[in-house]
Write a protein that holds these residues in place. Structure first.
Motif, PDB file in Angstrom:
ATOM      1  N   ASP A   1      10.426   4.626  -1.822  1.00  0.00           N
ATOM      2  CA  ASP A   1      11.486   5.201  -2.651  1.00  0.00           C
ATOM      3  C   ASP A   1      11.054   6.480  -3.359  1.00  0.00           C
ATOM      4  O   ASP A   1      11.848   7.092  -4.087  1.00  0.00           O
ATOM      5  CB  ASP A   1      11.974   4.170  -3.677  1.00  0.00           C
ATOM      6  N   SER A   2       9.829   6.874  -3.149  1.00  0.00           N
ATOM      7  CA  SER A   2       9.328   8.100  -3.757  1.00  0.00           C
ATOM      8  C   SER A   2       8.407   8.809  -2.773  1.00  0.00           C
ATOM      9  O   SER A   2       7.551   8.168  -2.162  1.00  0.00           O
ATOM     10  CB  SER A   2       8.559   7.784  -5.041  1.00  0.00           C
ATOM     11  N   THR A   3       8.619  10.108  -2.619  1.00  0.00           N
ATOM     12  CA  THR A   3       7.779  10.891  -1.715  1.00  0.00           C
ATOM     13  C   THR A   3       7.332  12.178  -2.408  1.00  0.00           C
ATOM     14  O   THR A   3       7.940  12.615  -3.399  1.00  0.00           O
ATOM     15  CB  THR A   3       8.503  11.257  -0.413  1.00  0.00           C
TER      16      THR A   3
ATOM     17  N   LEU B   1      -3.767  17.577   1.245  1.00  0.00           N
ATOM     18  CA  LEU B   1      -2.578  16.717   1.308  1.00  0.00           C
ATOM     19  C   LEU B   1      -1.499  17.359   2.157  1.00  0.00           C
ATOM     20  O   LEU B   1      -1.271  18.564   2.091  1.00  0.00           O
ATOM     21  CB  LEU B   1      -2.024  16.487  -0.101  1.00  0.00           C
ATOM     22  N   VAL B   2      -0.816  16.542   2.940  1.00  0.00           N
ATOM     23  CA  VAL B   2       0.408  16.959   3.612  1.00  0.00           C
ATOM     24  C   VAL B   2       1.600  16.322   2.911  1.00  0.00           C
ATOM     25  O   VAL B   2       2.533  17.017   2.483  1.00  0.00           O
ATOM     26  CB  VAL B   2       0.390  16.569   5.102  1.00  0.00           C
ATOM     27  N   ALA B   3       1.581  14.995   2.791  1.00  0.00           N
ATOM     28  CA  ALA B   3       2.679  14.278   2.148  1.00  0.00           C
ATOM     29  C   ALA B   3       2.214  12.881   1.773  1.00  0.00           C
ATOM     30  O   ALA B   3       1.258  12.360   2.349  1.00  0.00           O
ATOM     31  CB  ALA B   3       3.897  14.194   3.080  1.00  0.00           C
TER      32      ALA B   3
ATOM     33  N   ALA C   1       3.238   7.517  -4.964  1.00  0.00           N
ATOM     34  CA  ALA C   1       2.863   8.515  -3.961  1.00  0.00           C
ATOM     35  C   ALA C   1       1.831   9.450  -4.576  1.00  0.00           C
ATOM     36  O   ALA C   1       2.172  10.384  -5.283  1.00  0.00           O
ATOM     37  CB  ALA C   1       4.103   9.288  -3.520  1.00  0.00           C
ATOM     38  N   SER C   2       0.563   9.190  -4.277  1.00  0.00           N
ATOM     39  CA  SER C   2      -0.514   9.966  -4.873  1.00  0.00           C
ATOM     40  C   SER C   2      -0.919  11.144  -4.007  1.00  0.00           C
ATOM     41  O   SER C   2      -1.013  11.035  -2.788  1.00  0.00           O
ATOM     42  CB  SER C   2      -1.747   9.081  -5.106  1.00  0.00           C
TER      43      SER C   2
ATOM     44  N   PHE D   1       0.822  -1.208   0.000  1.00  0.00           N
ATOM     45  CA  PHE D   1       0.000   0.000   0.000  1.00  0.00           C
ATOM     46  C   PHE D   1       0.858   1.261   0.000  1.00  0.00           C
ATOM     47  O   PHE D   1       1.796   1.386   0.793  1.00  0.00           O
ATOM     48  CB  PHE D   1      -0.907   0.037   1.242  1.00  0.00           C
ATOM     49  N   ALA D   2       0.505   2.185  -0.869  1.00  0.00           N
ATOM     50  CA  ALA D   2       1.033   3.535  -0.753  1.00  0.00           C
ATOM     51  C   ALA D   2       0.353   4.209   0.433  1.00  0.00           C
ATOM     52  O   ALA D   2      -0.733   3.793   0.866  1.00  0.00           O
ATOM     53  CB  ALA D   2       0.775   4.329  -2.024  1.00  0.00           C
ATOM     54  N   MET D   3       0.980   5.247   0.947  1.00  0.00           N
ATOM     55  CA  MET D   3       0.455   5.901   2.128  1.00  0.00           C
ATOM     56  C   MET D   3       0.484   7.411   1.967  1.00  0.00           C
ATOM     57  O   MET D   3       1.401   7.952   1.341  1.00  0.00           O
ATOM     58  CB  MET D   3       1.261   5.523   3.367  1.00  0.00           C
ATOM     59  N   GLY D   4      -0.507   8.042   2.531  1.00  0.00           N
ATOM     60  CA  GLY D   4      -0.539   9.496   2.504  1.00  0.00           C
ATOM     61  C   GLY D   4      -0.925  10.055   3.860  1.00  0.00           C
ATOM     62  O   GLY D   4      -1.560   9.363   4.675  1.00  0.00           O
TER      63      GLY D   4
END
Length: 124
Positions: free
Chosen positions: A56-58, A47-49, A104-105, A32-35
């Motif tokens: 490997d991508s932010t 969005l914060v981050a 990273a969406s 899972f990607a996370m936000g």
């Protein structure tokens, strides 16, 4: 079923730091990607981050660039948001979110699972 639990919020003075954690259970965290998102009083969620599933991508919103690094520990099923040099405009409920994709969406609608939120209050 994915469950997310945030922790680490609280009251801090301007210029201080907090570290938010997001613990995931129910599914494989590394899939899972996370936000991290926040909702200031009377405003829309923003969005914060975000971080890819491998870490490997932010991506950071402009408001937090250089102050709010996002990270994750897939071995511990936990994501983190380090918040430095906080100011009163950072006061909000902070939510972590997880999505079953790799990148990273920035889009909140892309994330299918959400935590209950943790309050961050910054005094001047």
């Amino acid at each position: 079923q994915v469950q997310l639990v945030e922790s680490g919020g609280g009251l801090v003075q301007a210029g201080g730091s907090l570290r938010l954690s997001c613990a995931m259970s129910g599914r494989t965290f590394s899939s899972f990607a996370m936000g991290w998102f926040r909702q200031p009083p009377g405003k829309e969620r923003e969005l914060v981050a975000a971080i890819s599933r491998r870490g490997d991508s932010t991506d950071n919103a402009d408001s937090g660039k250089g102050r709010f690094p996002i990270s994750r520990d897939n071995a511990k099923n936990t994501g983190f948001l380090q918040m430095n040099n906080l100011n009163p405009e950072d006061t909000a409920v902070y939510y972590c979110a997880a999505g079953a994709f790799g990148w990273a969406s920035r889009l909140s609608r892309a994330y299918g699972a959400w935590g209950q939120g943790t309050q961050v209050s910054v005094s001047s």
